[in-house]
Design an enzyme around this catalytic site. Structure first.
Site, PDB file in Angstrom:
ATOM      1  N   HIS A 121      39.411  60.539  48.282  1.00  0.00           N
ATOM      2  CA  HIS A 121      38.169  59.749  48.367  1.00  0.00           C
ATOM      3  C   HIS A 121      38.084  58.759  47.220  1.00  0.00           C
ATOM      4  O   HIS A 121      38.836  58.837  46.253  1.00  0.00           O
ATOM      5  CB  HIS A 121      36.950  60.677  48.332  1.00  0.00           C
ATOM      6  CG  HIS A 121      36.780  61.395  47.023  1.00  0.00           C
ATOM      7  ND1 HIS A 121      37.577  62.458  46.647  1.00  0.00           N
ATOM      8  CD2 HIS A 121      35.944  61.188  45.982  1.00  0.00           C
ATOM      9  CE1 HIS A 121      37.216  62.882  45.447  1.00  0.00           C
ATOM     10  NE2 HIS A 121      36.233  62.117  45.012  1.00  0.00           N
ATOM     11  N   ASP A 123      34.780  57.550  44.749  1.00  0.00           N
ATOM     12  CA  ASP A 123      33.477  58.151  44.477  1.00  0.00           C
ATOM     13  C   ASP A 123      32.334  57.331  45.086  1.00  0.00           C
ATOM     14  O   ASP A 123      32.235  56.114  44.861  1.00  0.00           O
ATOM     15  CB  ASP A 123      33.274  58.305  42.960  1.00  0.00           C
ATOM     16  CG  ASP A 123      34.197  59.370  42.388  1.00  0.00           C
ATOM     17  OD1 ASP A 123      34.533  60.324  43.117  1.00  0.00           O
ATOM     18  OD2 ASP A 123      34.603  59.242  41.215  1.00  0.00           O
ATOM     19  N   HIS A 270      41.293  59.319  44.676  1.00  0.00           N
ATOM     20  CA  HIS A 270      41.721  60.521  43.964  1.00  0.00           C
ATOM     21  C   HIS A 270      41.426  61.759  44.795  1.00  0.00           C
ATOM     22  O   HIS A 270      40.658  61.728  45.753  1.00  0.00           O
ATOM     23  CB  HIS A 270      41.073  60.620  42.575  1.00  0.00           C
ATOM     24  CG  HIS A 270      39.576  60.611  42.597  1.00  0.00           C
ATOM     25  ND1 HIS A 270      38.843  59.472  42.826  1.00  0.00           N
ATOM     26  CD2 HIS A 270      38.668  61.617  42.435  1.00  0.00           C
ATOM     27  CE1 HIS A 270      37.553  59.765  42.790  1.00  0.00           C
ATOM     28  NE2 HIS A 270      37.407  61.063  42.562  1.00  0.00           N
ATOM     29  N   ARG A 285      31.314  64.508  34.148  1.00  0.00           N
ATOM     30  CA  ARG A 285      31.709  63.144  34.524  1.00  0.00           C
ATOM     31  C   ARG A 285      30.578  62.185  34.197  1.00  0.00           C
ATOM     32  O   ARG A 285      29.419  62.450  34.503  1.00  0.00           O
ATOM     33  CB  ARG A 285      32.009  63.090  36.031  1.00  0.00           C
ATOM     34  CG  ARG A 285      32.670  61.806  36.449  1.00  0.00           C
ATOM     35  CD  ARG A 285      32.925  61.790  37.946  1.00  0.00           C
ATOM     36  NE  ARG A 285      31.867  61.075  38.624  1.00  0.00           N
ATOM     37  CZ  ARG A 285      31.708  61.057  39.954  1.00  0.00           C
ATOM     38  NH1 ARG A 285      32.520  61.713  40.734  1.00  0.00           N
ATOM     39  NH2 ARG A 285      30.733  60.362  40.494  1.00  0.00           N
TER      40      ARG A 285
HETATM   41  O1  LIG Z   1      37.742  67.532  39.332  1.00  0.00           O
HETATM   42  C1  LIG Z   1      38.435  66.552  39.510  1.00  0.00           C
HETATM   43  O2  LIG Z   1      39.583  66.438  39.081  1.00  0.00           O
HETATM   44  C2  LIG Z   1      37.882  65.378  40.265  1.00  0.00           C
HETATM   45  C3  LIG Z   1      36.657  65.715  41.041  1.00  0.00           C
HETATM   46  C4  LIG Z   1      36.105  64.458  41.627  1.00  0.00           C
HETATM   47  O3  LIG Z   1      36.404  64.070  42.715  1.00  0.00           O
HETATM   48  C5  LIG Z   1      35.259  63.621  40.778  1.00  0.00           C
HETATM   49  O4  LIG Z   1      34.893  64.001  39.670  1.00  0.00           O
HETATM   50  O5  LIG Z   1      34.948  62.507  41.218  1.00  0.00           O
HETATM   51 FE   LIG Z   2      35.661  62.068  43.013  1.00  0.00          FE
END
Ligand SMILES: O=C(O)CCC(=O)C(=O)O
Ligand SMILES: [Fe+2]
Length: 294
Positions: A121, A123, A270, A285
């Site tokens: 995906h 984000d 990712h 994040r």
């Molecule tokens: O935990 C991760 O490595 C990525 C998870 C994810 O898709 C994000 O934080 O946008």
């Molecule tokens: Fe993500």
């Protein structure tokens, strides 16, 4: 300045940070020729020089996702780093630190039914103005596993046939948050909202900084192509998802505690690996707002 950052110059670049300042060394180690680079010699808990900021911008534009190791950051330092790239984004559904909506929580442990971002995906592409980038700081790592994969959508676009590029030119896709987010975070106590974002975006977008074209549909949020029969659009989307999963377009990042990944959400997809149960993986994040894709 005694040197400049060149994609082919090898990993070690030395330059004078700023007039009157001592020499600093930033290292840029590419993970693959086309995506991913680890930056060394930068402490993100300290104020960054203009030169360091320029190098980070340049490394992100060139490598699509950049990584930093051994970064111990307070939430305020993490958010300040994000603000160097724009205003901070608040996620429409995911959990965050109490009272700090810009600090999204990423957490999976033995009781988790799932992990965040398990499928390919970008984000929140269901928003009219999806984020330009996300800065993920992982603080607790499983002993093995929990890697994150990243894929270069310029390369995926470039590798399409000229006929497919012509077919996709001007095509619009619907991106829908509803089927993704409704009920998703309920098991961890986050109540559903009345509605979730939904937006129409070009299937091929132009990156506002590099000017390059990239493929901009993702299996997470893109629900259909507009202006063509449903079965045709679904078949094209299936083909594009299969095409973009070519490992030639990818890098895979192995986390350690206090690593950071900063990805350009406009030209990279990712996918997080959920292969470490019953261990714990967690972090935060910070996400930077972006512009409407064109
Ligand atoms: O935990 C991760 O490595 C990525 C998870 C994810 O898709 C994000 O934080 O946008
Ligand atoms: Fe993500």
């Amino acid at each position: 300045m005694t040197g400049s950052l060149n994609a082919n110059a090898g990993p070690r670049i030395r330059y004078k940070a700023e007039e009157g300042a001592p020499y600093e060394t930033i290292t840029v180690d590419k993970l693959t020729p086309i995506i991913g680079a680890e930056l060394g010699g930068i402490d993100l808990s300290k104020p960054l020089s203009n030169r360091q900021q320029d190098e980070i911008h340049r490394a992100l534009a060139e490598n699509l996702v950049i990584f930093f190791r051994d970064q111990v950051l307070t939430p305020e330092q993490h958010m300040s780093f994000g603000r160097l790239f724009g205003e901070l984004h608040v996620h429409p559904a995911a959990p965050h630190e109490p009272g700090v909506p810009e600090m999204m929580r990423i957490h999976s442990d033995r009781n988790s039914p799932r992990a965040n971002g398990e499928g390919w995906h970008t984000d929140v592409s269901c928003e009219v103005e999806p984020p330009m980038g996300s800065i993920l700081h992982i603080k607790t790592c499983p002993p093995r596993g929990g890697d994150t994969l990243f894929a270069n959508m310029y390369a995926a676009y470039d590798a399409l046939s000229d006929r497919m590029k012509a077919y996709l030119d001007g095509m619009i896709a619907l991106h829908d948050g509803e089927p993704v987010y409704r009920g998703l975070f309920k098991p961890i106590g986050v109540a559903d909202k009345a509605e979730y974002p939904r937006a129409e975006h070009p299937v091929v977008r132009t990156h506002p900084v590099t000017g390059r074209k990239c493929l901009y549909v993702n299996a997470g949020f893109t629900s259909r192509l507009l202006g063509v029969p449903r079965d045709e659009g679904d078949a094209i989307l299936r083909y594009l998802y299969q095409h973009m999963e070519n490992p030639l377009f990818q890098c895979r990042f192995r986390w350690r505690e206090n690593s950071i990944a900063f990805w350009d959400n406009r030209c990279a997809q990712h996918r997080a690996m959920w292969d470490y149960w019953p261990h714990t993986r967690s972090g935060h994040r910070v996400t930077v707002k972006g512009d409407r894709p064109f």
